[in-house]
Design an enzyme around this catalytic site. Structure first.
Site, PDB file in Angstrom:
ATOM      1  N   LYS A 203      -8.978  42.669  -1.738  1.00  0.00           N
ATOM      2  CA  LYS A 203      -7.820  43.549  -1.563  1.00  0.00           C
ATOM      3  C   LYS A 203      -8.315  44.971  -1.366  1.00  0.00           C
ATOM      4  O   LYS A 203      -9.027  45.513  -2.212  1.00  0.00           O
ATOM      5  CB  LYS A 203      -6.904  43.464  -2.776  1.00  0.00           C
ATOM      6  CG  LYS A 203      -5.749  44.434  -2.679  1.00  0.00           C
ATOM      7  CD  LYS A 203      -4.718  44.186  -3.738  1.00  0.00           C
ATOM      8  CE  LYS A 203      -3.588  45.185  -3.604  1.00  0.00           C
ATOM      9  NZ  LYS A 203      -2.522  44.908  -4.571  1.00  0.00           N
ATOM     10  N   LYS A 257      -6.331  40.878   1.978  1.00  0.00           N
ATOM     11  CA  LYS A 257      -5.156  41.740   2.108  1.00  0.00           C
ATOM     12  C   LYS A 257      -5.579  43.172   2.354  1.00  0.00           C
ATOM     13  O   LYS A 257      -6.438  43.666   1.618  1.00  0.00           O
ATOM     14  CB  LYS A 257      -4.361  41.643   0.801  1.00  0.00           C
ATOM     15  CG  LYS A 257      -3.203  42.583   0.689  1.00  0.00           C
ATOM     16  CD  LYS A 257      -2.632  42.463  -0.683  1.00  0.00           C
ATOM     17  CE  LYS A 257      -1.515  43.463  -0.822  1.00  0.00           C
ATOM     18  NZ  LYS A 257      -0.909  43.396  -2.131  1.00  0.00           N
TER      19      LYS A 257
HETATM   20  C1  PBG Z   1       0.121  45.601  -6.202  1.00  0.00           C
HETATM   21  C2  PBG Z   1       0.560  44.972  -4.939  1.00  0.00           C
HETATM   22  C3  PBG Z   1       0.678  45.668  -3.746  1.00  0.00           C
HETATM   23  C4  PBG Z   1       1.125  44.766  -2.800  1.00  0.00           C
HETATM   24  C5  PBG Z   1       1.281  43.520  -3.416  1.00  0.00           C
HETATM   25  N1  PBG Z   1       0.895  43.656  -4.748  1.00  0.00           N
HETATM   26  C6  PBG Z   1       0.515  47.102  -3.413  1.00  0.00           C
HETATM   27  C7  PBG Z   1      -0.506  47.932  -3.993  1.00  0.00           C
HETATM   28  O1  PBG Z   1      -1.606  47.493  -4.294  1.00  0.00           O
HETATM   29  O2  PBG Z   1      -0.196  49.110  -4.177  1.00  0.00           O
HETATM   30  C8  PBG Z   1       1.389  45.151  -1.374  1.00  0.00           C
HETATM   31  C9  PBG Z   1       2.238  44.279  -0.565  1.00  0.00           C
HETATM   32  C10 PBG Z   1       2.704  44.868   0.700  1.00  0.00           C
HETATM   33  O3  PBG Z   1       2.370  45.998   1.100  1.00  0.00           O
HETATM   34  O4  PBG Z   1       3.478  44.163   1.367  1.00  0.00           O
HETATM   35  N2  PBG Z   1      -0.113  44.870  -7.286  1.00  0.00           N
END
Ligand code: PBG
Length: 332
Positions: A203, A257
């Protein structure tokens, strides 16, 4: 391919199989089906409530009764699973995100309602504290830093609460070190042997999460950025390291991601890790396509399908995408 004898024109005309639709279909190397898709749902309190998110066109926050409707629609469309996320207003946020551990929270009530009505649709819970903290970070702050080990202790309890409410999959998205192993041990000890862990292993600290943070009510409260725990977009060996570690700690699948900017990472997951590979086409990816489409600059529908196909082609088994219901309908 590279070992084949030399080919040349006009004996070889690669356009031949491209001439007719039947033939293009026959030789397609990648197929996208509704069974590849996971539909993200943003929950909010209330009944009969649909609330648009300005920065994420086409996505609405929905109350639990409408989330149950979405689960029925998913089943009818052949979409195997939903990924749920909660909107939390500032009044219910706290420094340690205590609401995450409340068995009666929105996420838990939603899982109970959906499992009672549509038991055969898979439910995925995000494990992280950002929907619940008053500073918008995924973990707890100790002396101005996100404290890894203190956060992991809370995440284990959050995952157990979610498993107890009926989630089939817990998906830690926090990027703390050691959380997958700790959650796996916690689930085993609590008797949840079949709860899957799909870890957001690779991520990235991306600029593409903005609309999601709006959707869950985190944008206004987030202080600073997430670069001490989310990955540097420059790195891919580190992503392989993260993914291998999470599988060794007991993850059943790994997630990359965002998806579209990280197709090389998805490919490496497929080839070098070999565990079920998930990709998250995040909010900003969808918002960009919607915005360009709304301006008439690109063909929105074709761009949606092409973006999903690219993620599948790179090697994803499953794609979390806000386009899931639309795409599943279009794929018939
Ligand atoms: C955080 C989380 C995020 C997303 C899913 N879980 C955002 C972040 O890390 O700030 C992003 C999902 C998206 O942008 O569609 N736990």
């Amino acid at each position: 391919m590279t070992n084949f004898p030399p080919r040349n024109f006009p004996r070889t005309r690669l356009r031949r199989p491209r001439q007719a639709e039947w033939s293009r279909r026959l030789v397609a190397e990648t197929r996208l089906t509704p069974a590849d898709l996971i539909w993200p749902i943003i929950l909010r309190e209330g009944a009969g409530v649909r609330e648009p998110v300005a920065s994420l066109p086409g996505v609405e926050r929905v109350s639990i009764d409408l989330a149950v409707e979405a689960a029925r629609a998913a089943r009818d469309l052949g979409v195997p699973a939903l990924a749920l996320f909660p909107f939390t207003g500032p009044e219910h946020r706290s420094p340690r995100g205590d609401l995450a551990l409340d068995r009666g929270n929105l996420m838990c009530r939603a899982a109970e309602a959906i499992k009672a009505a549509v038991p055969d649709v898979g439910l995925i819970a995000d494990v992280a504290l950002d929907p619940y903290t008053d500073h918008g970070h995924d973990g707890v702050l100790v002396g101005g830093e996100i404290d890894n080990d203190a956060t992991v202790e809370i995440l284990v309890r959050q995952a157990i609460v979610q498993a107890g409410a009926g989630y089939d999959v817990v998906a830690p998205s926090d990027m703390m070190d050691g959380r997958v192993g700790a959650i796996r041990d916690g689930l085993e000890a609590a008797g949840y042997k079949n709860t899957q862990i799909v870890s957001y292993a690779a991520k990235y600290a991306s600029a593409l999460y903005g609309p999601y943070r709006d959707a869950i009510g985190a944008s206004g409260v987030l202080k600073g950025d997430k670069r001490t725990y989310q990955m540097n977009p420059a790195n891919t060996d580190e992503a392989v390291h993260e993914m291998a570690l999470d599988v060794a700690e007991g993850a059943d699948g790994v997630m990359v991601k965002p998806a579209g900017f990280y197709l090389d990472v998805i490919r490496r997951a497929r080839v070098e890790i070999g565990a079920p590979t998930y990709a998250f086409q995040v909010s900003g990816e969808c918002a960009m396509i919607e915005a360009a489409g709304a301006n008439g600059w690109i063909d929105r529908d074709r761009a949606v399908m092409e973006s999903l196909m690219a993620i599948k082609r790179a090697g994803a088994d499953a794609i979390i995408s806000y386009f899931a219901p639309w795409a599943a309908r279009a794929l018939g």
